[in-house]
Write a protein that holds these residues in place. Structure first.
Motif, PDB file in Angstrom:
ATOM      1  N   HIS A   1       0.885  -1.161   0.000  1.00  0.00           N
ATOM      2  CA  HIS A   1       0.000   0.000   0.000  1.00  0.00           C
ATOM      3  C   HIS A   1       0.921   1.208   0.000  1.00  0.00           C
ATOM      4  O   HIS A   1       1.597   1.451   1.011  1.00  0.00           O
ATOM      5  N   PHE A   2       0.968   1.957  -1.083  1.00  0.00           N
ATOM      6  CA  PHE A   2       1.779   3.180  -1.062  1.00  0.00           C
ATOM      7  C   PHE A   2       0.875   4.356  -0.726  1.00  0.00           C
ATOM      8  O   PHE A   2      -0.086   4.648  -1.434  1.00  0.00           O
ATOM      9  N   VAL A   3       1.214   5.054   0.363  1.00  0.00           N
ATOM     10  CA  VAL A   3       0.409   6.187   0.814  1.00  0.00           C
ATOM     11  C   VAL A   3       1.167   7.478   0.522  1.00  0.00           C
ATOM     12  O   VAL A   3       2.196   7.749   1.142  1.00  0.00           O
TER      13      VAL A   3
ATOM     14  N   GLU B   1      -4.997  14.191  -0.369  1.00  0.00           N
ATOM     15  CA  GLU B   1      -5.952  14.189  -1.480  1.00  0.00           C
ATOM     16  C   GLU B   1      -5.507  13.261  -2.614  1.00  0.00           C
ATOM     17  O   GLU B   1      -6.250  13.035  -3.560  1.00  0.00           O
ATOM     18  N   GLU B   2      -4.287  12.729  -2.519  1.00  0.00           N
ATOM     19  CA  GLU B   2      -3.845  11.821  -3.585  1.00  0.00           C
ATOM     20  C   GLU B   2      -4.243  10.381  -3.269  1.00  0.00           C
ATOM     21  O   GLU B   2      -4.297   9.968  -2.116  1.00  0.00           O
ATOM     22  N   LYS B   3      -4.416   9.628  -4.329  1.00  0.00           N
ATOM     23  CA  LYS B   3      -4.904   8.260  -4.222  1.00  0.00           C
ATOM     24  C   LYS B   3      -3.830   7.323  -3.653  1.00  0.00           C
ATOM     25  O   LYS B   3      -2.676   7.396  -4.041  1.00  0.00           O
ATOM     26  N   VAL B   4      -4.257   6.455  -2.769  1.00  0.00           N
ATOM     27  CA  VAL B   4      -3.345   5.423  -2.269  1.00  0.00           C
ATOM     28  C   VAL B   4      -3.185   4.375  -3.369  1.00  0.00           C
ATOM     29  O   VAL B   4      -4.153   4.007  -4.033  1.00  0.00           O
ATOM     30  N   ASP B   5      -1.959   3.930  -3.573  1.00  0.00           N
ATOM     31  CA  ASP B   5      -1.682   2.938  -4.606  1.00  0.00           C
ATOM     32  C   ASP B   5      -1.637   1.558  -3.939  1.00  0.00           C
ATOM     33  O   ASP B   5      -0.812   1.323  -3.051  1.00  0.00           O
ATOM     34  N   HIS B   6      -2.554   0.680  -4.317  1.00  0.00           N
ATOM     35  CA  HIS B   6      -2.567  -0.667  -3.740  1.00  0.00           C
ATOM     36  C   HIS B   6      -1.981  -1.615  -4.786  1.00  0.00           C
ATOM     37  O   HIS B   6      -2.637  -1.912  -5.782  1.00  0.00           O
ATOM     38  N   VAL B   7      -0.768  -2.041  -4.573  1.00  0.00           N
ATOM     39  CA  VAL B   7      -0.098  -2.888  -5.568  1.00  0.00           C
ATOM     40  C   VAL B   7      -0.290  -4.350  -5.173  1.00  0.00           C
ATOM     41  O   VAL B   7       0.189  -4.774  -4.124  1.00  0.00           O
ATOM     42  N   THR B   8      -0.989  -5.093  -6.003  1.00  0.00           N
ATOM     43  CA  THR B   8      -1.201  -6.514  -5.679  1.00  0.00           C
ATOM     44  C   THR B   8       0.082  -7.297  -5.970  1.00  0.00           C
ATOM     45  O   THR B   8       0.984  -6.812  -6.667  1.00  0.00           O
ATOM     46  N   TYR B   9       0.123  -8.536  -5.495  1.00  0.00           N
ATOM     47  CA  TYR B   9       1.295  -9.370  -5.809  1.00  0.00           C
ATOM     48  C   TYR B   9       1.418  -9.585  -7.316  1.00  0.00           C
ATOM     49  O   TYR B   9       2.523  -9.596  -7.868  1.00  0.00           O
ATOM     50  N   GLN B  10       0.279  -9.722  -7.984  1.00  0.00           N
ATOM     51  CA  GLN B  10       0.319  -9.875  -9.443  1.00  0.00           C
ATOM     52  C   GLN B  10       0.949  -8.638 -10.093  1.00  0.00           C
ATOM     53  O   GLN B  10       1.827  -8.750 -10.942  1.00  0.00           O
ATOM     54  N   GLU B  11       0.499  -7.475  -9.646  1.00  0.00           N
ATOM     55  CA  GLU B  11       1.019  -6.248 -10.245  1.00  0.00           C
ATOM     56  C   GLU B  11       2.496  -6.060  -9.895  1.00  0.00           C
ATOM     57  O   GLU B  11       3.296  -5.621 -10.718  1.00  0.00           O
TER      58      GLU B  11
ATOM     59  N   LEU C   1      -6.450   1.886   6.326  1.00  0.00           N
ATOM     60  CA  LEU C   1      -5.918   0.694   5.659  1.00  0.00           C
ATOM     61  C   LEU C   1      -6.118  -0.575   6.479  1.00  0.00           C
ATOM     62  O   LEU C   1      -5.755  -1.662   6.050  1.00  0.00           O
ATOM     63  N   GLY C   2      -6.635  -0.426   7.700  1.00  0.00           N
ATOM     64  CA  GLY C   2      -6.801  -1.612   8.549  1.00  0.00           C
ATOM     65  C   GLY C   2      -5.475  -2.167   9.033  1.00  0.00           C
ATOM     66  O   GLY C   2      -5.304  -3.386   9.155  1.00  0.00           O
ATOM     67  N   VAL C   3      -4.527  -1.269   9.304  1.00  0.00           N
ATOM     68  CA  VAL C   3      -3.219  -1.719   9.796  1.00  0.00           C
ATOM     69  C   VAL C   3      -3.416  -2.407  11.144  1.00  0.00           C
ATOM     70  O   VAL C   3      -4.111  -1.877  12.017  1.00  0.00           O
ATOM     71  N   ASN C   4      -2.832  -3.582  11.316  1.00  0.00           N
ATOM     72  CA  ASN C   4      -2.931  -4.220  12.635  1.00  0.00           C
ATOM     73  C   ASN C   4      -1.565  -4.524  13.256  1.00  0.00           C
ATOM     74  O   ASN C   4      -1.486  -4.969  14.390  1.00  0.00           O
ATOM     75  N   ILE C   5      -0.493  -4.274  12.509  1.00  0.00           N
ATOM     76  CA  ILE C   5       0.851  -4.370  13.098  1.00  0.00           C
ATOM     77  C   ILE C   5       1.571  -3.061  12.783  1.00  0.00           C
ATOM     78  O   ILE C   5       1.619  -2.638  11.616  1.00  0.00           O
ATOM     79  N   PHE C   6       2.115  -2.446  13.804  1.00  0.00           N
ATOM     80  CA  PHE C   6       2.697  -1.107  13.667  1.00  0.00           C
ATOM     81  C   PHE C   6       4.122  -1.130  14.215  1.00  0.00           C
ATOM     82  O   PHE C   6       4.385  -1.746  15.243  1.00  0.00           O
ATOM     83  N   HIS C   7       5.016  -0.446  13.523  1.00  0.00           N
ATOM     84  CA  HIS C   7       6.440  -0.565  13.839  1.00  0.00           C
ATOM     85  C   HIS C   7       7.084   0.809  13.697  1.00  0.00           C
ATOM     86  O   HIS C   7       6.999   1.421  12.641  1.00  0.00           O
ATOM     87  N   THR C   8       7.670   1.324  14.755  1.00  0.00           N
ATOM     88  CA  THR C   8       8.337   2.619  14.630  1.00  0.00           C
ATOM     89  C   THR C   8       9.441   2.767  15.676  1.00  0.00           C
ATOM     90  O   THR C   8       9.761   1.815  16.385  1.00  0.00           O
ATOM     91  N   ALA C   9      10.019   3.958  15.747  1.00  0.00           N
ATOM     92  CA  ALA C   9      11.170   4.190  16.623  1.00  0.00           C
ATOM     93  C   ALA C   9      10.778   5.118  17.767  1.00  0.00           C
ATOM     94  O   ALA C   9       9.856   5.931  17.629  1.00  0.00           O
ATOM     95  N   PRO C  10      11.487   5.032  18.900  1.00  0.00           N
ATOM     96  CA  PRO C  10      11.173   5.899  20.038  1.00  0.00           C
ATOM     97  C   PRO C  10      11.119   7.380  19.670  1.00  0.00           C
ATOM     98  O   PRO C  10      10.267   8.102  20.177  1.00  0.00           O
ATOM     99  N   THR C  11      11.986   7.825  18.776  1.00  0.00           N
ATOM    100  CA  THR C  11      11.987   9.244  18.433  1.00  0.00           C
ATOM    101  C   THR C  11      10.636   9.658  17.829  1.00  0.00           C
ATOM    102  O   THR C  11      10.101  10.718  18.133  1.00  0.00           O
ATOM    103  N   ALA C  12      10.046   8.804  17.016  1.00  0.00           N
ATOM    104  CA  ALA C  12       8.729   9.099  16.435  1.00  0.00           C
ATOM    105  C   ALA C  12       7.654   9.006  17.516  1.00  0.00           C
ATOM    106  O   ALA C  12       6.722   9.813  17.541  1.00  0.00           O
TER     107      ALA C  12
END
Ligand code: PRX
Length: 673
Positions: A106-108, A113-123, A368-379
């Motif tokens: 999922h490219f955000v 206002e721009e469209k999210v690009d959902h790239v399937t495995y096929q694509e 996007l229904g994110v259910n696993i989130f990963h970031t750094a302490p600074t963020a």
């Protein structure tokens, strides 16, 4: 090695107390990938290296390997020798049978206002094949060549990486925020003749001209004797050049234009030996020159796939978002290779977390229904500061969250747990390094309770040990710090420093090597360069670096790199960088400079130093403050006492200065504070 005072008593003493455990919820455990306590026994020290077969078996091999670990060139190891494999096949092709229409990426875009690009495995498969065909045919690239990438966060970045590794070409992605000059150094060191970039990208609501950095990089690389023959430029808006900097005739090519000639083309993945290098990732070390950590194909991919499955708890149906930049190792291992090898949906976000407002991250998670989130302490610190109550306003549910890159304060951890995770998500604090490919210490989220402020025990098959300066083990549970080492090799570890085996051995192994001629891995403990304490329960607390590296917002900057950037300024005679505590970034650099005779201190000189830092390295290298001092505090042998400068910057006690050659300078500098 730097003065040991860099991990000062003060730093250790200012550390938090041991916290209580937080057990994972029954709901999490019920769905977790790893709940088998036996894993720790299967991966015990006496079962290394054979235990890692379990990770290798998560991959598809063209030819299964014959030997799990070849130590004949210790400490440069070869994992899964005799095996043939392709990383692109494992991250893309093998998912088509069952999950062709599932979203891989999922490219955000930063602009809402721009469209999210959902790239399937096929694509993804189609786009990787077509670009691989272009790279092979138009650029003449083949297995073993190196290509430098200087790309922003985009769907095209993993597509580029996967197209290159499909051909066995070694990619070296340079963090997009780095300067053209930093990019040039990496082009030269890796011997790249092709540079792949993008014309522009959004950051903080502005469309930045990124193409200009490619021009700077090529010019500087040429000065250093490396000619870039082709620059491939992806377009932020396909069909349109979005940078002010024009294309250079005959050298620069718009990928979107060229691709038209390759529509429908397919390229068989090249069957690569397991030990063939997959990519280089440059990182800061104890000397000024960044070093290219060389990661191998089979070992690295097996390790990041195994750890993505068991620590990140990724199932194919999960929507996983790691907020790191792909230009760092975290992004390689845990945005691209690990999650895609498992067939997950991986989110790639172009911009900054607080654009246009403090709720952006949580809106992305919700939408996007994110259910696993990963970031750094600074963020986490920054998000907490700008919008402590924002997460509650959005309807998302994380089952799992990760923190990485620096120690996390228990208070910040608790906000992450209670507010971002809504008290429901399991948290893993993952300690590791560019060099290590994947996690070294963390809890397995379905098996071990969380403890705020501690990374957790060694991963299965990773056996940490804390050694004192004499090489004696510091036993667990004594509250004593020492140099944390890993006793054994593991598949994710880097193979060498590109083109510099001596430096690899010197920097990471020499200190505690039991016998430099030994072919037995037990004689080669790996020196991580971090100071740590292991508690009685085996949980590891990382205290900071023991070498000349400072960790700004979770990004590793070499003090020597920063200092040599300052020395580019004509007026500067000497430079010294020290870390200063910062609420959000963890630390930031303070730059001390002394001028050559005949120059007067001025704001203009300080500005020149800041400009040099940004130009030579990038905006993340900017100093909090440039101090133009009459002289550096020095020992009688002429060594700059950074510890004293650090104390002045941090407003702490400078201690005894009487042993210095010039104690009066300390007083003069203190007056400037
Ligand atoms: O000092 C440790 C710190 O970051 C260093 C590695 O930086 P880099 O190679 O850029 O990789 C960052 C992402 C893996 C380590 O030597 N570090 C990393 N993770 C943690 C950490 N310090 C404390 N806790 C962590 N979880």
């Amino acid at each position: 090695m730097a003065e040991k005072t860099d991990v000062s008593e003060a730093q250790i003493a200012s550390h938090w107390k041991e916290e209580d455990y937080y057990p994972p919820s029954a709901k999490f455990i019920a769905q977790a990938n790893m709940t088998d306590e036996g894993i720790y026994e299967r991966f015990a020290l006496e079962n290394v290296p054979d235990c890692f077969k379990e990770y290798a078996d998560l991959l598809d091999w063209y030819k299964y390997w014959d030997e799990i670990l070849d130590t004949s060139d210790a400490p440069c190891y070869k994992w899964f020798k005799g095996g043939l494999i392709n990383a692109s096949y494992n991250c893309v092709d093998r998912h088509l049978a069952k999950n062709r229409n599932k979203t891989a990426i999922h490219f955000v875009p930063e602009l809402e206002e721009e469209k999210v690009d959902h790239v399937t495995y096929q694509e993804l498969w189609v786009r990787v094949n077509e670009f691989a065909a272009l790279l092979q045919d138009f650029c003449g690239l083949k297995a073993g060549d190196r290509v430098t990438l200087h790309m922003p966060m985009s769907a095209e970045l993993p597509i580029t990486m996967l197209a290159l590794c499909r051909l066995g070409v070694i990619h070296s992605q340079v963090f997009g925020g780095f300067s053209g000059k930093s990019c040039a150094d990496r082009i030269v060191d890796s011997g790249s003749e092709v540079l792949i970039t993008m014309d522009a990208y959004y950051r903080g609501g502005k469309l930045l001209d990124h193409k200009i950095k490619a021009d700077e990089a090529c010019e500087e690389a040429a000065k250093q004797g490396q000619t870039v023959k082709k620059v491939l430029v992806w377009q932020r808006y396909a069909g349109k050049h979005s940078a002010e900097t024009p294309m250079v005739e005959g050298r620069d090519f718009a990928v979107n234009e060229l691709l038209k000639n390759y529509y429908g083309k397919r390229v068989e993945p090249v069957k690569m030996p397991a030990e063939a290098p997959l990519f280089l990732m440059y990182t800061s070390g104890t000397t000024g020159k960044p070093k290219g950590c060389q990661h191998g194909t089979g070992g690295y991919l097996a390790y990041v796939t195994g750890t993505s499955k068991y620590v990140q708890d990724i199932h194919p149906e999960d929507v996983y978002w790691c907020m790191a930049d792909i230009g760092w190792i975290t992004g390689h291992s845990y945005i691209v290779y690990g999650p895609l090898a498992l067939g997950a949906s991986s989110v790639i976000y172009e911009g900054i977390p607080n654009y246009p407002d403090a709720g952006r991250c949580w809106r992305i998670a919700q939408d996007l229904g994110v259910n696993i989130f990963h970031t750094a302490p600074t963020a986490i610190r920054a998000l907490r500061k700008i919008g402590p109550d924002e997460p509650a306003k959005y309807d998302y549910e994380f089952k799992h969250m990760t923190t990485v890159g620096e120690p996390i304060e228990p208070e910040v951890w608790k906000w992450y747990y209670n507010v971002v995770g809504k008290g429901k998500a399991a948290i893993v604090d993952t300690w590791w390094q560019t060099e290590t490919g994947g996690f070294l210490c963390s809890t397995l989220p379905g098996l071990r309770a969380m403890k705020p402020g501690s990374a957790g025990p060694g991963m299965p098959g990773i056996h940490p040990i804390v050694l004192d300066d004499e090489g004696k083990e510091v036993p667990d549970g004594q509250g004593k710090a020492g140099n944390i080492c890993i006793q054994n090799p593991w598949p994710g570890m880097f193979q060498t420093i590109w083109g510099d085996r001596d430096r690899f051995v010197r920097q990471y192994f020499e200190r505690y090597c039991k016998d430099p001629n030994s072919k037995d891995w037990r004689d080669w403990p790996y020196l991580t360069g971090d100071a740590a304490i292991i508690a009685e329960d085996g949980y590891v607390r990382i205290l900071g670096r023991i070498d000349d590296v400072i960790n700004v917002s979770g990004h590793r900057l070499g003090t020597k790199e920063l200092e040599s950037a300052a020395l580019v300024v004509e007026e500067i005679a000497e430079a010294a960088v020290v870390p200063v505590k910062h609420d959000i970034k963890g630390v930031e650099p303070d730059m001390y400079v002394a001028l050559k005779p005949g120059y007067e201190a001025s704001d203009a000189i300080a500005d020149k130093v800041q400009k040099a830092l940004v130009e030579e390295i990038g905006p993340i290298a900017k100093a909090r403050k440039v101090w133009i001092v009459p002289d550096m505090p020095k020992t009688r042998s002429g060594k700059i006492m950074r510890r004293i400068l650090a104390a002045i910057s941090n407003g702490t006690d400078v201690g005894d200065t009487m042993t210095l050659a010039n104690p009066e300078v300390v007083e003069a500098i203190k007056k400037m504070a």
